[in-house]
Design a protein around this motif. Structure first.
Motif, short mmCIF file in Angstrom:
data_model
loop_
_atom_site.label_atom_id
_atom_site.label_comp_id
_atom_site.label_asym_id
_atom_site.label_seq_id
_atom_site.Cartn_x
_atom_site.Cartn_y
_atom_site.Cartn_z
N ASP A 67 8.11 -29.08 24.61
CA ASP A 67 9.22 -29.06 23.65
C ASP A 67 10.32 -28.08 24.03
O ASP A 67 11.42 -28.13 23.47
CB ASP A 67 8.71 -28.68 22.25
CG ASP A 67 7.69 -29.65 21.71
OD1 ASP A 67 7.71 -30.83 22.12
OD2 ASP A 67 6.87 -29.23 20.87
N LEU A 68 10.03 -27.18 24.97
CA LEU A 68 10.96 -26.10 25.28
C LEU A 68 12.29 -26.61 25.82
O LEU A 68 13.35 -26.16 25.38
CB LEU A 68 10.33 -25.11 26.27
CG LEU A 68 11.21 -23.92 26.65
CD1 LEU A 68 11.58 -23.10 25.43
CD2 LEU A 68 10.49 -23.06 27.70
N ARG A 69 12.28 -27.52 26.75
CA ARG A 69 13.53 -28.00 27.36
C ARG A 69 14.49 -28.56 26.29
O ARG A 69 15.66 -28.23 26.25
CB ARG A 69 13.23 -29.06 28.43
CG ARG A 69 14.43 -29.77 29.01
CD ARG A 69 15.56 -28.87 29.54
NE ARG A 69 15.13 -28.05 30.65
CZ ARG A 69 15.77 -26.96 31.05
NH1 ARG A 69 16.87 -26.58 30.45
NH2 ARG A 69 15.33 -26.26 32.06
N LYS A 70 13.96 -29.40 25.42
CA LYS A 70 14.78 -30.00 24.37
C LYS A 70 15.35 -28.92 23.44
O LYS A 70 16.51 -28.97 23.04
CB LYS A 70 13.96 -31.01 23.56
CG LYS A 70 14.74 -31.71 22.48
CD LYS A 70 13.89 -32.72 21.74
CE LYS A 70 14.69 -33.36 20.62
NZ LYS A 70 13.87 -34.21 19.78
N ALA A 71 14.54 -27.92 23.08
CA ALA A 71 14.98 -26.85 22.18
C ALA A 71 16.09 -26.02 22.82
O ALA A 71 17.08 -25.68 22.16
CB ALA A 71 13.80 -25.97 21.80
N VAL A 72 15.95 -25.71 24.10
CA VAL A 72 16.99 -24.95 24.81
C VAL A 72 18.27 -25.78 24.91
O VAL A 72 19.37 -25.29 24.65
CB VAL A 72 16.51 -24.50 26.20
CG1 VAL A 72 17.66 -23.92 27.02
CG2 VAL A 72 15.39 -23.47 26.07
N ASP A 73 18.13 -27.05 25.29
CA ASP A 73 19.30 -27.92 25.41
C ASP A 73 20.05 -28.02 24.09
O ASP A 73 21.29 -28.02 24.06
CB ASP A 73 18.90 -29.32 25.88
CG ASP A 73 18.45 -29.35 27.34
OD1 ASP A 73 18.66 -28.33 28.05
OD2 ASP A 73 17.88 -30.37 27.77
#
Length: 185
Positions: A67-73
């Motif tokens: 989930d990290l990539r989507k949250a940072v984006d």
């Protein structure tokens, strides 16, 4: 002639502009105080507090490492972080999450779980992890260490116990430092 008429209008129209004292109605926002740095930087670059708020917001959207990539984006898209800051945030948080798989991999985790106290107060531990019969209450911190944080986590643990989810362990996670402070009830 027109000039005299214009002057006449000015003289025939007395205007007053009352002033209303602002007294306690206007004050500087705490967020504004952090927005401008002495070195000329503004926003996230000027403030570790604002940076901590952005990183905290990202972690609140992460149930599992994927989930990290989507949250940072999303944080970059919203303007809370620049693209370069987003890359730095992703690297930092990816490393931190990988260092603690027991909180993010193959466990049931709940972020920002609202727990109501008997007095009607609302509290939100950053993350509650259910691993078998174990309940771990995790609070993310991005600033300096403080003894006040331990009191806060103990309160969360007590509230979880009242919900028949005994908080076996509490953790204050100083994310930037990757320092863990365990709290025993």
């Amino acid at each position: 002639r027109m000039e005299r008429e214009a002057k006449g209008l000015e003289m025939d129209f007395p205007a007053s502009y009352p002033s209303i004292p602002i007294a306690d109605r206007l004050k500087a926002s705490d967020d504004a105080m952090d927005y401008f740095g002495e070195d000329g930087h503004v926003g996230i670059e000027a403030s570790s507090r604002l940076n901590g708020i952005a990183l905290h917001g990202i972690l609140s959207c992460v149930q599992k490492p994927e989930d990290l990539r989507k949250a940072v984006d999303e944080c970059v898209r919203s303007g809370s972080l620049s693209a370069a800051q987003g890359q730095d945030a992703y690297k930092l948080l990816s490393d931190r999450i990988a260092a603690h798989p027991q909180w993010f991999v193959d466990v049931k985790g709940m972020n920002e779980l609202t727990v109501f106290g008997t007095d009607g107060s609302e509290n939100r531990p950053d993350r509650v992890v259910l691993d078998g019969s174990k309940v771990i209450v995790i609070d993310y911190k991005f600033g300096k260490e403080s003894s006040e944080y331990e009191k806060q986590v103990k309160l969360y643990m007590q509230q979880m116990t009242k919900l028949n989810m005994p908080g076996e362990k509490g953790v204050i996670w100083y994310v930037n430092l990757d320092k863990i402070h365990e709290v025993i009830s």
